[in-house]
Scaffold this motif. Structure first.
Motif, PDB file in Angstrom:
ATOM      1  N   CYS A  14       1.038  -1.334  -0.059  1.00  0.00           N
ATOM      2  CA  CYS A  14      -0.105  -0.151   0.121  1.00  0.00           C
ATOM      3  C   CYS A  14       0.811   1.171  -0.201  1.00  0.00           C
ATOM      4  CB  CYS A  14      -0.877  -0.036   1.162  1.00  0.00           C
ATOM      5  SG  CYS A  14      -2.176  -1.170   1.334  1.00  0.00           S
ATOM      6  N   LEU A  15       1.893   1.379   0.793  1.00  0.00           N
ATOM      7  CA  LEU A  15       2.891   2.557   0.847  1.00  0.00           C
ATOM      8  C   LEU A  15       3.619   2.809  -0.372  1.00  0.00           C
ATOM      9  CD1 LEU A  15       3.773   2.195   4.674  1.00  0.00           C
ATOM     10  CD2 LEU A  15       2.578   3.695   3.886  1.00  0.00           C
ATOM     11  N   ASP A  16       3.971   1.659  -1.039  1.00  0.00           N
ATOM     12  CA  ASP A  16       4.735   1.811  -2.343  1.00  0.00           C
ATOM     13  C   ASP A  16       3.872   2.726  -3.226  1.00  0.00           C
ATOM     14  OD1 ASP A  16       6.912   0.752  -1.324  1.00  0.00           O
ATOM     15  OD2 ASP A  16       6.335  -1.433  -2.582  1.00  0.00           O
ATOM     16  N   LYS A  17       2.461   2.636  -3.208  1.00  0.00           N
ATOM     17  CA  LYS A  17       1.751   3.335  -4.184  1.00  0.00           C
ATOM     18  C   LYS A  17       1.527   4.838  -3.761  1.00  0.00           C
ATOM     19  CE  LYS A  17      -1.236  -0.808  -5.028  1.00  0.00           C
ATOM     20  NZ  LYS A  17      -2.659  -1.074  -5.120  1.00  0.00           N
ATOM     21  N   VAL A  18       1.722   5.202  -2.349  1.00  0.00           N
ATOM     22  CA  VAL A  18       1.657   6.534  -2.105  1.00  0.00           C
ATOM     23  C   VAL A  18       2.832   7.175  -1.462  1.00  0.00           C
ATOM     24  CG1 VAL A  18      -1.017   6.148  -1.907  1.00  0.00           C
ATOM     25  CG2 VAL A  18       0.448   5.618   0.227  1.00  0.00           C
ATOM     26  N   LYS A  19       3.882   6.577  -1.561  1.00  0.00           N
ATOM     27  CA  LYS A  19       5.054   7.007  -0.752  1.00  0.00           C
ATOM     28  C   LYS A  19       5.527   8.650  -1.396  1.00  0.00           C
ATOM     29  CE  LYS A  19       8.222   4.234  -3.547  1.00  0.00           C
ATOM     30  NZ  LYS A  19       9.279   2.968  -3.358  1.00  0.00           N
ATOM     31  N   HIS A  20       4.869   8.901  -2.306  1.00  0.00           N
ATOM     32  CA  HIS A  20       5.382  10.112  -2.757  1.00  0.00           C
ATOM     33  C   HIS A  20       4.460  11.349  -2.476  1.00  0.00           C
ATOM     34  CE1 HIS A  20       2.239   8.639  -5.203  1.00  0.00           C
ATOM     35  NE2 HIS A  20       2.021   9.801  -5.664  1.00  0.00           N
ATOM     36  N   LEU A  21       3.347  11.010  -1.640  1.00  0.00           N
ATOM     37  CA  LEU A  21       2.457  11.871  -0.914  1.00  0.00           C
ATOM     38  C   LEU A  21       2.836  12.372   0.485  1.00  0.00           C
ATOM     39  CD1 LEU A  21      -0.874  10.141  -2.317  1.00  0.00           C
ATOM     40  CD2 LEU A  21       0.383  12.123  -3.405  1.00  0.00           C
ATOM     41  N   PRO A  22       2.658  13.598   0.555  1.00  0.00           N
ATOM     42  CA  PRO A  22       3.035  14.095   1.785  1.00  0.00           C
ATOM     43  C   PRO A  22       1.802  13.624   2.930  1.00  0.00           C
ATOM     44  CG  PRO A  22       2.907  15.977   0.296  1.00  0.00           C
ATOM     45  CD  PRO A  22       2.344  14.829  -0.468  1.00  0.00           C
ATOM     46  N   GLU A  23       0.630  13.321   2.496  1.00  0.00           N
ATOM     47  CA  GLU A  23      -0.225  12.707   3.331  1.00  0.00           C
ATOM     48  C   GLU A  23       0.253  11.235   4.071  1.00  0.00           C
ATOM     49  OE1 GLU A  23      -2.360  15.271   0.704  1.00  0.00           O
ATOM     50  OE2 GLU A  23      -1.033  13.834   0.800  1.00  0.00           O
ATOM     51  N   ALA A  24       0.935  10.626   3.079  1.00  0.00           N
ATOM     52  CA  ALA A  24       1.756   9.315   3.522  1.00  0.00           C
ATOM     53  C   ALA A  24       2.752   9.367   4.615  1.00  0.00           C
ATOM     54  CB  ALA A  24       1.762   8.381   2.454  1.00  0.00           C
ATOM     55  N   ALA A  25       3.553  10.599   4.626  1.00  0.00           N
ATOM     56  CA  ALA A  25       4.706  10.362   5.391  1.00  0.00           C
ATOM     57  C   ALA A  25       4.730  10.146   6.734  1.00  0.00           C
ATOM     58  CB  ALA A  25       5.092  12.018   5.422  1.00  0.00           C
ATOM     59  N   HIS A  26       3.742  10.272   7.462  1.00  0.00           N
ATOM     60  CA  HIS A  26       3.528   9.955   8.742  1.00  0.00           C
ATOM     61  C   HIS A  26       3.612   8.266   8.880  1.00  0.00           C
ATOM     62  CE1 HIS A  26       2.664   9.910  13.188  1.00  0.00           C
ATOM     63  NE2 HIS A  26       1.890   9.011  12.961  1.00  0.00           N
ATOM     64  N   ASN A  27       2.770   7.703   8.238  1.00  0.00           N
ATOM     65  CA  ASN A  27       2.555   6.249   8.406  1.00  0.00           C
ATOM     66  C   ASN A  27       3.884   5.716   7.551  1.00  0.00           C
ATOM     67  OD1 ASN A  27       0.143   6.289   9.457  1.00  0.00           O
ATOM     68  ND2 ASN A  27      -0.830   5.864   7.815  1.00  0.00           N
ATOM     69  N   LEU A  28       4.525   6.241   6.646  1.00  0.00           N
ATOM     70  CA  LEU A  28       5.611   5.516   5.939  1.00  0.00           C
ATOM     71  C   LEU A  28       6.935   5.598   6.845  1.00  0.00           C
ATOM     72  CD1 LEU A  28       6.997   4.683   3.445  1.00  0.00           C
ATOM     73  CD2 LEU A  28       7.412   6.987   2.785  1.00  0.00           C
ATOM     74  N   ALA A  29       6.923   6.746   7.798  1.00  0.00           N
ATOM     75  CA  ALA A  29       7.954   6.980   8.744  1.00  0.00           C
ATOM     76  C   ALA A  29       7.932   5.961   9.835  1.00  0.00           C
ATOM     77  CB  ALA A  29       8.075   8.312   9.298  1.00  0.00           C
ATOM     78  N   ILE A  30       6.549   5.571  10.229  1.00  0.00           N
ATOM     79  CA  ILE A  30       6.521   4.549  11.294  1.00  0.00           C
ATOM     80  C   ILE A  30       6.791   3.228  10.644  1.00  0.00           C
ATOM     81  CG2 ILE A  30       4.817   3.332  12.636  1.00  0.00           C
ATOM     82  CD1 ILE A  30       3.328   5.892  12.702  1.00  0.00           C
ATOM     83  N   PHE A  31       6.554   2.884   9.592  1.00  0.00           N
ATOM     84  CA  PHE A  31       6.911   1.866   8.919  1.00  0.00           C
ATOM     85  C   PHE A  31       8.524   1.528   8.664  1.00  0.00           C
ATOM     86  CE2 PHE A  31       7.816  -0.809   5.103  1.00  0.00           C
ATOM     87  CZ  PHE A  31       7.291  -1.982   5.176  1.00  0.00           C
ATOM     88  N   GLU A  32       9.344   2.538   8.212  1.00  0.00           N
ATOM     89  CA  GLU A  32      10.486   2.520   8.254  1.00  0.00           C
ATOM     90  C   GLU A  32      11.357   2.685   9.421  1.00  0.00           C
ATOM     91  OE1 GLU A  32      11.226   6.203   5.782  1.00  0.00           O
ATOM     92  OE2 GLU A  32      10.931   5.231   3.980  1.00  0.00           O
ATOM     93  N   GLU A  33      10.749   3.141  10.265  1.00  0.00           N
ATOM     94  CA  GLU A  33      11.354   2.965  11.823  1.00  0.00           C
ATOM     95  C   GLU A  33      11.224   1.268  12.467  1.00  0.00           C
ATOM     96  OE1 GLU A  33      13.368   3.689  15.350  1.00  0.00           O
ATOM     97  OE2 GLU A  33      13.196   4.690  13.444  1.00  0.00           O
ATOM     98  N   MET A  34       9.990   0.867  12.234  1.00  0.00           N
ATOM     99  CA  MET A  34       9.582  -0.631  12.551  1.00  0.00           C
ATOM    100  C   MET A  34      10.790  -1.377  11.787  1.00  0.00           C
ATOM    101  SD  MET A  34       5.636  -0.459  12.849  1.00  0.00           S
ATOM    102  CE  MET A  34       5.542  -2.052  13.860  1.00  0.00           C
ATOM    103  N   GLU A  35      10.847  -0.921  10.711  1.00  0.00           N
ATOM    104  CA  GLU A  35      11.811  -2.022   9.941  1.00  0.00           C
ATOM    105  C   GLU A  35      13.115  -1.877  10.203  1.00  0.00           C
ATOM    106  OE1 GLU A  35      12.557  -2.955   5.016  1.00  0.00           O
ATOM    107  OE2 GLU A  35      12.046  -0.693   5.706  1.00  0.00           O
ATOM    108  N   ARG A  36      13.724  -0.529  10.645  1.00  0.00           N
ATOM    109  CA  ARG A  36      15.042  -0.188  11.130  1.00  0.00           C
ATOM    110  C   ARG A  36      15.298  -1.004  12.422  1.00  0.00           C
ATOM    111  NH1 ARG A  36      17.985   2.744  14.262  1.00  0.00           N
ATOM    112  NH2 ARG A  36      16.250   3.547  15.104  1.00  0.00           N
ATOM    113  N   GLN A  37      14.226  -1.000  13.460  1.00  0.00           N
ATOM    114  CA  GLN A  37      14.303  -1.530  14.666  1.00  0.00           C
ATOM    115  C   GLN A  37      14.307  -2.999  14.421  1.00  0.00           C
ATOM    116  OE1 GLN A  37      11.858  -0.240  17.893  1.00  0.00           O
ATOM    117  NE2 GLN A  37      12.266   2.081  17.055  1.00  0.00           N
ATOM    118  N   GLY A  38      13.970  -3.653  13.366  1.00  0.00           N
ATOM    119  CA  GLY A  38      13.908  -5.258  12.916  1.00  0.00           C
ATOM    120  C   GLY A  38      12.702  -5.715  13.642  1.00  0.00           C
ATOM    121  N   LEU A  39      11.579  -4.828  13.666  1.00  0.00           N
ATOM    122  CA  LEU A  39      10.395  -5.444  14.092  1.00  0.00           C
ATOM    123  C   LEU A  39       9.515  -6.230  13.208  1.00  0.00           C
ATOM    124  CD1 LEU A  39       9.149  -2.408  16.212  1.00  0.00           C
ATOM    125  CD2 LEU A  39      10.203  -4.393  17.022  1.00  0.00           C
ATOM    126  N   TRP A  40      10.091  -6.421  11.807  1.00  0.00           N
ATOM    127  CA  TRP A  40       9.476  -7.267  10.968  1.00  0.00           C
ATOM    128  C   TRP A  40      10.795  -7.719   9.745  1.00  0.00           C
ATOM    129  CZ3 TRP A  40       9.085  -6.260   5.449  1.00  0.00           C
ATOM    130  CH2 TRP A  40       9.380  -5.001   5.152  1.00  0.00           C
TER     131      TRP A  40
END
Length: 450
Positions: free
Chosen positions: A424-450
């Motif tokens: 889902c995020l790959d489709k909207v990652k260029h949009l400012p409205e998606a920035a918050h959820n995208l940042a959460i997703f990337e932080e969880m990825e960085r922390q190795g939560l998935w």
């Protein structure tokens, strides 16, 4: 003179002097002092090197470690109790009689001191970690007891800093975005592969494949034309032909057959002619090229070279015929799919009240737009099962809608379905409205939560 009263006075004075002059025992050496955050706990540990006879036989030394900050927050660890020889015997008898032991409750560490040798005790205890402890300091309260009464007390700093453990950045809650109400414009598109009698343009509904093709098409036409919630705007028809025969002839053929298709729909459905638009592409060389590229036929490169050259259409057809067997393969395997009519039905669906939308959610949710579905979701608590169900339904109905993808990503993040969230995020990652959820997703990825 009454010597008895003088003796009592001297005795009281002596006792008072002893009680006030007696200080917290010194000589205990605290080593390897550690105050460290480990997981959800704040762990305190140290070694106590106790000299010979640090306290008298009938005394107890109670040591209570604490952590506190300047704002007045305080947390106390389990205490240590060192007992003199006779005091230890007394406490053992008290414990045997199930009476109160020690200062206030059972100690974490208790040692009965006897003999004259130096000894080392290790202390370790933990308390639940709280954020204010980051600014806290480590102290110990030393109380000297005699006959269950406190004779002195002192608060002594340990003089060590808290070792703060690695704490990943807190992950904020995901965001949901409310869609805007919009006109529910819809389109139904399809292709009709109809068979015609030689030299004819009108449609025979019983000829060859026509019954199956027409049944499929008319089901869509009837559904959009007869539903009272739908307003039909246009029905566009475009005719195509395969490249055998002259190009002008094929242009007319495609157009006339499109007209025949329109007349059939008009006759069966009663849709007025004003709703139709009819046009013709003629020979579908673009479709031919795409089909050849996707095939595994022999001589593909030779065929593509002819399709791409600058000759006129009839000349290209002659060049294809000259190939022999490859051309016959085109005639039998590819040309039939180029002879078709494409249609596009454009319509709008009316808006629904919340009550109507609730009924449609189970019977025909495709009539609801993202705004109406979101209003239904808001009837339930965020991130509840029903909320998640409606948000996921929305993105399944509108897989290319930006808001639907942003909200669905939030649901998938909360559910731990990270691959779906990423899609889902790959489709909207260029949009400012998606920035918050995208940042959460990337932080969880960085922390190795998935």
């Amino acid at each position: 003179m009454n010597y008895k009263y003088i003796y009592i006075l001297l005795l009281i004075t002596c006792c008072f002097t002893i009680a006030t002059a007696q200080q917290t025992p010194t000589g205990i050496d605290y080593r390897n002092v550690v105050l460290k955050e480990i997981g959800d706990s704040l762990v305190m540990s140290f070694d106590m090197v106790i000299p010979p006879v640090p306290i008298k036989s009938k005394q107890s030394l109670v040591i209570t470690p604490q952590v506190k900050d300047e704002a007045g927050n305080l947390h106390t660890y389990g205490y240590i109790q060192l007992n003199g020889k006779n005091r230890g015997k007394s406490l053992r008898r008290t414990a045997a009689l199930k009476k109160t032991q020690g200062w206030d409750e059972y100690p974490v560490l208790e040692e009965n001191l006897c003999g004259c040798k130096e000894r080392t005790l290790h202390y370790s205890a933990s308390i639940p970690y709280e954020s204010w402890m980051d600014e806290g300091s480590m102290f110990r309260i030393e109380r000297l007891l005699a006959c269950n009464k406190m004779s002195s007390a002192a608060t002594v700093p340990f003089g060590v800093d808290i070792e703060i453990g690695y704490r990943p950045p807190a992950i904020p809650p995901v965001n949901y975005i409310a869609p805007q109400p919009v006109v529910k414009s819809r389109n139904e598109e399809g292709k009709a592969y109809l068979d015609f009698h030689k030299g004819k343009y009108d449609i025979d509904p019983t000829f060859r494949r026509n019954p199956e093709e027409l049944m499929r098409i008319m089901e869509i036409v009837h559904r959009t034309n007869q539903d009272k919630d739908i307003t039909l705007h246009t029905l566009s028809i475009t005719g195509y032909a395969s490249p055998e025969g002259s190009a002008p002839s094929n242009q007319r053929l495609a157009y006339n057959r499109s007209q025949g298709f329109m007349q059939y729909i008009q006759r069966v459905s009663g849709i007025p002619a004003s709703k139709f638009t009819v046009e013709s592409v003629g020979e579908d060389w673009e479709g031919l090229r795409k089909a050849v590229v996707e095939s595994d036929m022999r001589d593909k490169d030779r065929i593509l070279a002819i399709i791409d050259n600058d000759a006129d259409l009839d000349r290209k057809e002659q060049q294809l015929k000259a190939l022999g067997a490859p051309y016959h393969h085109l005639l039998s395997e590819i040309f039939p799919s180029l002879r078709r009519v494409e249609y596009r039905i454009s319509y709008t669906v009316r808006d629904y009240s919340l009550t109507e939308a609730q009924a449609l959610l189970n019977s025909d949710p495709s009539k609801l737009n993202t705004y109406e579905l979101y209003l239904l979701a808001k009837l339930y608590e965020d991130n509840s099962d029903k909320w998640n169900e409606i948000i996921e339904l929305t993105v399944s109905l509108y897989p290319d809608d930006d808001v639907a993808n942003i909200n669905a990503a939030a649901v998938y993040i909360n559910k731990g379905e990270y691959k779906k969230a990423k899609n889902c995020l790959d489709k909207v990652k260029h949009l400012p409205e998606a920035a918050h959820n995208l940042a959460i997703f990337e932080e969880m990825e960085r922390q190795g939560l998935w």
